[in-house]
Design a protein around this motif. Structure first.
Motif, short mmCIF file in Angstrom:
data_model
loop_
_atom_site.label_atom_id
_atom_site.label_comp_id
_atom_site.label_asym_id
_atom_site.label_seq_id
_atom_site.Cartn_x
_atom_site.Cartn_y
_atom_site.Cartn_z
N UNK B 111 22.28 -129.29 29.78
CA UNK B 111 22.82 -128.37 28.78
C UNK B 111 23.98 -129.03 28.02
N UNK B 115 23.98 -129.60 24.18
CA UNK B 115 25.02 -129.06 23.31
C UNK B 115 25.58 -130.12 22.37
N UNK B 118 23.01 -130.60 19.70
CA UNK B 118 23.00 -129.46 18.78
C UNK B 118 24.20 -129.51 17.84
N UNK B 119 25.35 -129.80 18.40
CA UNK B 119 26.56 -129.81 17.58
C UNK B 119 26.46 -130.80 16.43
N UNK B 122 24.03 -129.29 13.92
CA UNK B 122 24.64 -128.12 13.26
C UNK B 122 25.60 -128.61 12.19
N UNK B 125 24.09 -129.41 8.94
CA UNK B 125 23.44 -128.33 8.21
C UNK B 125 22.08 -127.92 8.77
N UNK B 126 21.81 -128.30 10.01
CA UNK B 126 20.55 -127.90 10.63
C UNK B 126 20.72 -126.57 11.35
N UNK B 127 19.64 -125.78 11.41
CA UNK B 127 19.65 -124.58 12.22
C UNK B 127 18.82 -124.83 13.48
N UNK B 128 18.93 -123.92 14.42
CA UNK B 128 18.22 -124.11 15.68
C UNK B 128 17.08 -123.10 15.78
N UNK B 129 15.87 -123.61 15.96
CA UNK B 129 14.70 -122.73 16.05
C UNK B 129 14.17 -122.72 17.48
N UNK B 187 15.76 -127.36 7.34
CA UNK B 187 16.44 -128.35 8.21
C UNK B 187 16.65 -127.68 9.54
N UNK B 231 22.89 -141.63 11.53
CA UNK B 231 24.14 -140.89 11.66
C UNK B 231 24.18 -140.14 12.99
#
Lengths: 794, 339
Positions: B111, B115, B118-119, B122, B125-129, B187, B231
């Motif tokens: 996790x 995280x 994900x950070x 995020x 500019x990405x979202x989480x699906x 994204x 990146x």
């Protein structure tokens, strides 16, 4: 795919390219090199030497002093301890400064006072095995054939000076499963020439058409069947060079005819089969669908039952091969085979794949066929086989070729739009460079029409993106610039559920719970272990058709099993106490659609004299973090997994969102847990639905509070929640809070009673309350407690 | 009278010198300056004085009283300071003894790493699906350009529920689910559990985690793919990390690439960890195959995109130097508490 680098030189030129450079460049153009094995890399300065004289050592009873001609221009004195050394033999001679496998270095020195300028070697010292030699050598030094040239590097003698490259070939490139395919990629990668010569051989007369009748009945599955015949076959061993190349590729030598088919398979990527004409009943080959239930004994001496979906090669009577998979046991080449029929065919990939799966037999041939082979490769391949037959002198080529096409596919022609390709790749590659790259890869380019036609051995080229890839990989992925995303801005933010999950996790962490991650499939026996009744809905599970084992054969419908397994394991690891949580899914089957996959927060704990109220407190912390109102915990006596007296259903509004309790001792025992163990499950969706999404600030009180304590005796069975309900109902708006501060049973309390004490806080938002105001409410509370709960006030 | 006052002053001064604690000091104060004290007694006798002497004596007495009060206060301060000092000395503790810890729990290492990944996305500019793990064959394979009986299915030993339903063998079906629902610009990352029928050993698990990424918009290029992933990798592993894009094949991207990073141990020289290559493969990626876009009703002539997928366990193993994947699913507290 293993490939000796020297074989590439038959089609291109890899001179002057180090194995390391070769591996790097090929990897970067898309032929991933897994490794390069340099056979004999550790052997250096070991040559063939002739023992001219051999005298006993003056100071030893087993050493000999030899004079050796190793082609160095001088006669070397070497002391040797092998019992089989004698004058006149030719042996591997490690010179001064040489190295042997295992990092052994040989230097000049003295052995019992006699100068020795090197070492005579055994096969073992060279790292050779009996299998490498093809015979069991006698004990001692390795005696080489008398005609071995003196001074010749031993690595050349045994073909040890070879770098074997191992490629990872992706499934879209069946052409690269061949020496020629990789030579083509090599030539393009290093900008070196590439050419495949048409195989030439002499036909000895006769006509294949008169000796055999070949029919293709199923033209959908057999795309081409090409055949040539060899007569006066002399079955025997293959020459050393062929054995060596096959071996470098991991193929064992069988006999010259079988080796030729394997050699062509490796070189051209075209599977071939050799039939003994004697075994083809009626002098016939029929390519047809198998009869229902038709049985064939394949080369591996196993009977295979076929279906009409399987394609077979049959003779006048029976199946003699499973097309594209394996030949039949009865028709293979034998030591006394006189006439051989070579099959070089293309079969439909999907059909071969299905058959191979159905009969459970994956072979070198089937794994190639299923990726889609080039129909135009059958003829050159069979001709190459004939050329090799002639070269090896193991037969005469019968005149004529039988060559039958099945259904033909159109060649792929696509538009070449350089500007579009550049826009797609983010590059600025010139049209000329693109065309050059494509032509190197044998694409036909029509510059006037700006179209390309892919070569037939490239079934993977279907659209513009495929052309872009060809250009990109030879332009160089590393030369493509790196840019950041432009265009419309998007917001990167977690949605409400994701944010809520983060909050849940952090509450659990702050409560001292450690997160776990468990397998989501489980054993069907979990339900018995959890005391779940045989008619429970929980036993309706998503079953895996091909599980790894019974233990992991169903998707879980409860997370308790995995939690208890984990707690049990920790207990077993002597971890004195454990507080664990998991946010994980369960899988509830639904008719006609995918299962529902709700997420469950699962808590579990044992040790540290924890009791029910510790785990309940953790649940309360979670529920409070989510600002859930209207939560109640009701005694639950009928959950068979839990202790009948220590289990509560958690309800928010009128929806049950979870359960908390001590596990039933029999359940704990099923998991080998011999201490009290507690668990809770909260269903996230229910929790979120009950959560207050907007939190507003309440004014801090401006006026003082009045606190009154109530102490009472009630029957032991009366739940405190009932007392609290009575107090709250009577308290009305002016009651701010009610807090239980003592529950006591025992000394000084009558049997069957308990003492319960509350602290009740009253406050008005707009004024200081008077004693009289509070008394009115308080008296009502007391009266109601007496009346409704039979409380005796103290 | 004067002498008496003077005498009292001297007596007090003398007594003060001998006073060794606050109690003695208070006794002196009471004895001389208290209501029934000697100075007060003297002053009470003032009435007997001639009128003209009273102000003089009065002034003197007040002066002496003030003086003595200051003296006493000064002495008091001095004694208090000493006492404080002594108390502080008595209160010395062994600060090297362990603190009292309010034990908090730990996030699972997977996790934590998830995280961080994900950070980073995020922030870009990405979202989480999120989507189902029990998935239709169509989403897991067919819509991703992997038709039935395609050899590419071999590389993923898939668990089947029935002919049409599988345990997803990759997070890539989320590409399809997102594109079916959402119009570009897209994204997203889609992290989650995936399943393959690999027997458990130190480097294999039938259950593991992947993170899928998908970007679809007008004018998305392979250069954007390289830039974005570079990146990400540098954010994750540090800006000095070298990144290599190497051609590869996936059915649902074209061109496709595998991405290697310079070996964490040797930095690219070649060592046992990277099997002498100097590089370690960390993810697969590519430009979304036009057939995949079409399958989702997105016109590949107008839009383009890229996709990538990475294995979480592998990243976590590298990050924490974990050499056995089974540890993640064993959940031994002695392991969990280390992160």
């Amino acid at each position: 795919m293993k490939l000796p680098m020297s074989w590439l030189n038959d089609y291109t030129d890899v001179s002057g390219i180090s194995p390391k450079e070769y591996a790097h460049v090929m990897t970067m153009t898309g032929s991933k090199v897994e490794g390069v094995e340099s056979m004999g890399a550790e052997i250096n300065k070991v040559v063939c030497g002739k023992v001219l004289e051999c005298e006993p050592h003056p100071d030893s009873d087993h050493l000999s002093v030899c004079k050796v001609d190793a082609g160095t221009g001088e006669v070397l004195q070497i002391v040797c301890g092998a019992p089989n050394v004698k004058a006149g033999i030719i042996v591997p001679t490690a010179l001064h400064g040489s190295t042997l496998p295992g990092g052994v270095k040989i230097k000049k020195g003295k052995l019992r006072g006699v100068v020795s300028n090197g070492m005579l070697c055994s096969h073992d010292e060279l790292g050779l095995t009996a299998a490498d030699l093809g015979y069991e050598p006698e004990y001692g030094i390795l005696i080489l054939p008398e005609d071995t040239p003196v001074g010749k590097d031993i690595k050349e003698v045994f073909g040890l000076n070879e770098d074997v490259v191992e490629f990872e070939i992706t499934s879209n490139r069946p052409d690269c499963f061949s020496v020629i395919g990789l030579a083509r990629e090599t030539a393009a990668s290093f900008k070196r020439p590439f050419a495949v010569k048409k195989p030439c051989f002499t036909e000895a007369g006769g006509d294949i058409h008169e000796l055999i009748d070949i029919q293709v009945q199923n033209k959908e599955k057999c795309l081409r069947y090409t055949s040539k015949m060899v007569r006066n076959v002399k079955i025997g061993p293959s020459p050393e060079w062929m054995v060596r190349r096959l071996k470098a590729c991991g193929v064992r030598s069988i006999n010259n005819i079988v080796d030729i088919t394997n050699y062509v398979l490796l070189e051209y990527g075209q599977p071939m089969h050799a039939f003994d004409l004697r075994d083809l009943a009626g002098g016939k080959i029929v390519v047809r669908s198998a009869h229902p239930g038709e049985i064939i004994k394949t080369l591996d001496e196993t009977d295979r039952k076929l279906t009409p979906d399987d394609l077979v090669i049959a003779d006048g009577e029976k199946a003699v091969a499973v097309a594209g998979v394996m030949g039949g046991f009865n028709s293979e080449v034998k030591p006394d085979t006189q006439t051989v029929v070579f099959e070089s065919a293309t079969f439909d990939g999907t059909s071969v794949r299905k058959t191979a799966q159905r009969i459970g037999l994956r072979t070198e041939a089937s794994s190639r066929y299923e990726k889609g082979l080039d129909v135009y490769n059958t003829l050159p391949a069979v001709e190459r086989a004939c050329q090799l037959v002639e070269e090896l002198g193991c037969g005469e080529i019968v005149g004529g070729t039988i060559d039958i096409f099945g259904n033909r596919k159109e060649k792929t022609t696509l538009a070449l739009r350089p500007e579009k390709i550049n826009a797609f790749l983010g590059t600025d590659i010139s049209k000329e460079q693109m065309i050059e790259i494509l032509r190197t890869l044998e694409f036909e380019v029509d510059e006037a029409a700006m179209t390309i036609t892919a070569p037939t051995f490239r079934p993977d080229i279907e659209c513009e993106a495929d052309i872009s890839e060809e250009i990109a990989r030879f332009y160089g992925y590393d030369l493509i610039p790196t840019t950041l995303l432009s265009g419309e801005t998007t917001i990167g933010i977690k949605n409400k559920e994701q944010q809520a999950e983060d909050r849940l996790s952090s509450v659990m962490l702050s409560q001292g719970f450690n997160e776990i991650c468990t397998y989501t499939f489980t054993s069907p026996s979990v339900f018995d272990k959890l005391n779940i009744p045989s008619d429970s809905d929980m036993r309706n599970v998503v079953k895996i058709r091909n599980p790894l084992g019974e233990d992991t054969s169903v998707m879980r419908t409860t997370t308790l099993g995995s939690m208890l397994e984990t707690l049990s394991r920790n207990l077993n690891f002597s971890n004195k106490s454990a507080k664990l949580f998991e946010i994980g899914r369960i899988y509830i089957p639904r008719e006609g659609e995918l299962p529902e996959e709700p997420e469950i927060l699962t808590l579990g704990m044992y040790g540290d004299s924890f009791d029910f109220y510790d785990i309940k407190g953790a649940c309360e912390a979670v529920i409070s973090e989510m600002h859930v109102k209207d939560v109640s915990y009701e005694q639950c006596t009928d959950n068979p997994t839990f202790h009948p007296g220590r289990c509560a259903c958690i309800t928010a509004g009128d929806r049950q969102i979870g359960v908390v309790g001590q596990l039933h001792p029999s359940v704990a025992a099923n998991y080998d847990i011999d201490v009290p163990v507690y668990a809770a499950q909260i269903e996230l969706e229910g929790l979120m639905a009950a959560a207050e999404s907007t939190v507003k600030y309440k004014q801090l009180p401006k006026f003082p509070a009045v606190t009154r304590d109530i102490a009472m005796l009630v029957d032991v069975q009366v739940p405190v929640a009932a007392l609290e309900g009575i107090i709250t109902a009577a308290g009305g708006k002016l009651m701010e809070s009610v807090q239980l501060f003592d529950v006591y049973e025992g000394k000084q309390i009558p049997e069957g009673k308990k003492s319960v004490a509350y602290s009740v806080v009253f406050r008005a938002a707009d004024r200081s309350l008077t004693n009289d105001e509070v008394n009115v409410i308080f008296d009502k509370m007391l009266k109601n407690l007496e009346k409704e709960a039979g409380a005796q006030l103290r | 009278m004067k002498e008496k006052i003077q005498r009292i002053k001297e007596l007090v001064e003398e007594n003060l010198r001998g006073a060794s604690d606050l109690e003695a000091l208070e006794n002196i104060r009471i004895k001389f300056l208290g209501k029934k004290g000697e100075l007060t007694a003297v002053l009470k006798g003032m009435g007997a004085l001639p009128a003209e002497e009273r102000p003089v004596i009065g002034a003197m007495a007040n002066e002496v009283r003030a003086f003595l009060e200051r003296e006493i206060d000064g002495k008091k301060e001095e004694l208090s300071a000493k006492l404080r000092e002594a108390k502080l000395k008595r209160e010395v503790i062994d600060v090297t003894m362990p603190g009292r810890v309010q034990e908090t729990g730990k996030l699972h290492p997977l996790t934590s790493v998830m995280n961080s990944v994900k950070d980073i996305f995020l922030g870009m500019g990405f979202q989480i699906a999120d989507g189902p793990e029990v998935e239709y064959d169509y989403y897991n394979f067919e819509a991703l350009n992997i038709p039935p009986d395609h050899p590419a299915r071999d590389s993923q030993d898939t668990f089947y529920i029935n002919d049409n339903v599988v345990l997803r063998s990759q997070t890539s079906p989320m590409q399809i689910r997102v594109m079916e629902k959402q119009k570009p610009p897209i994204r997203i990352i889609a992290p989650g559990m995936v399943y393959r029928s690999d027997a458990v050993d130190a480097t294999h698990s039938p259950v593991f985690h992947q993170i899928e990424g998908l970007v679809v918009d007008k004018g998305i290029t392979m250069a954007d793919l390289k830039g974005t992933l570079e990146m990400f990798i540098k954010s994750l592993y540090g800006s000095e990390t070298k990144v290599r894009f190497r051609p590869h094949h996936f059915q649902f991207t074209e061109p496709s690439a595998e991405v290697d990073v310079s070996c964490f141990v040797c930095g690219g020289e070649g060592c046992r960890v990277c099997k002498g290559e100097g590089w370690i493969e960390i993810l697969g990626c590519g430009m979304v195959h036009p057939k995949v876009l079409s399958n989702c009703g997105i016109d590949p002539e107008e839009y383009s995109g890229f996709a990538f997928g990475l294995g979480l366990e592998r990243i976590a193993m590298r990050k924490y130097d974990i050499d056995d994947l089974r540890l993640f699913y064993e959940n031994d507290l002695r392991f969990l508490k280390q992160f």
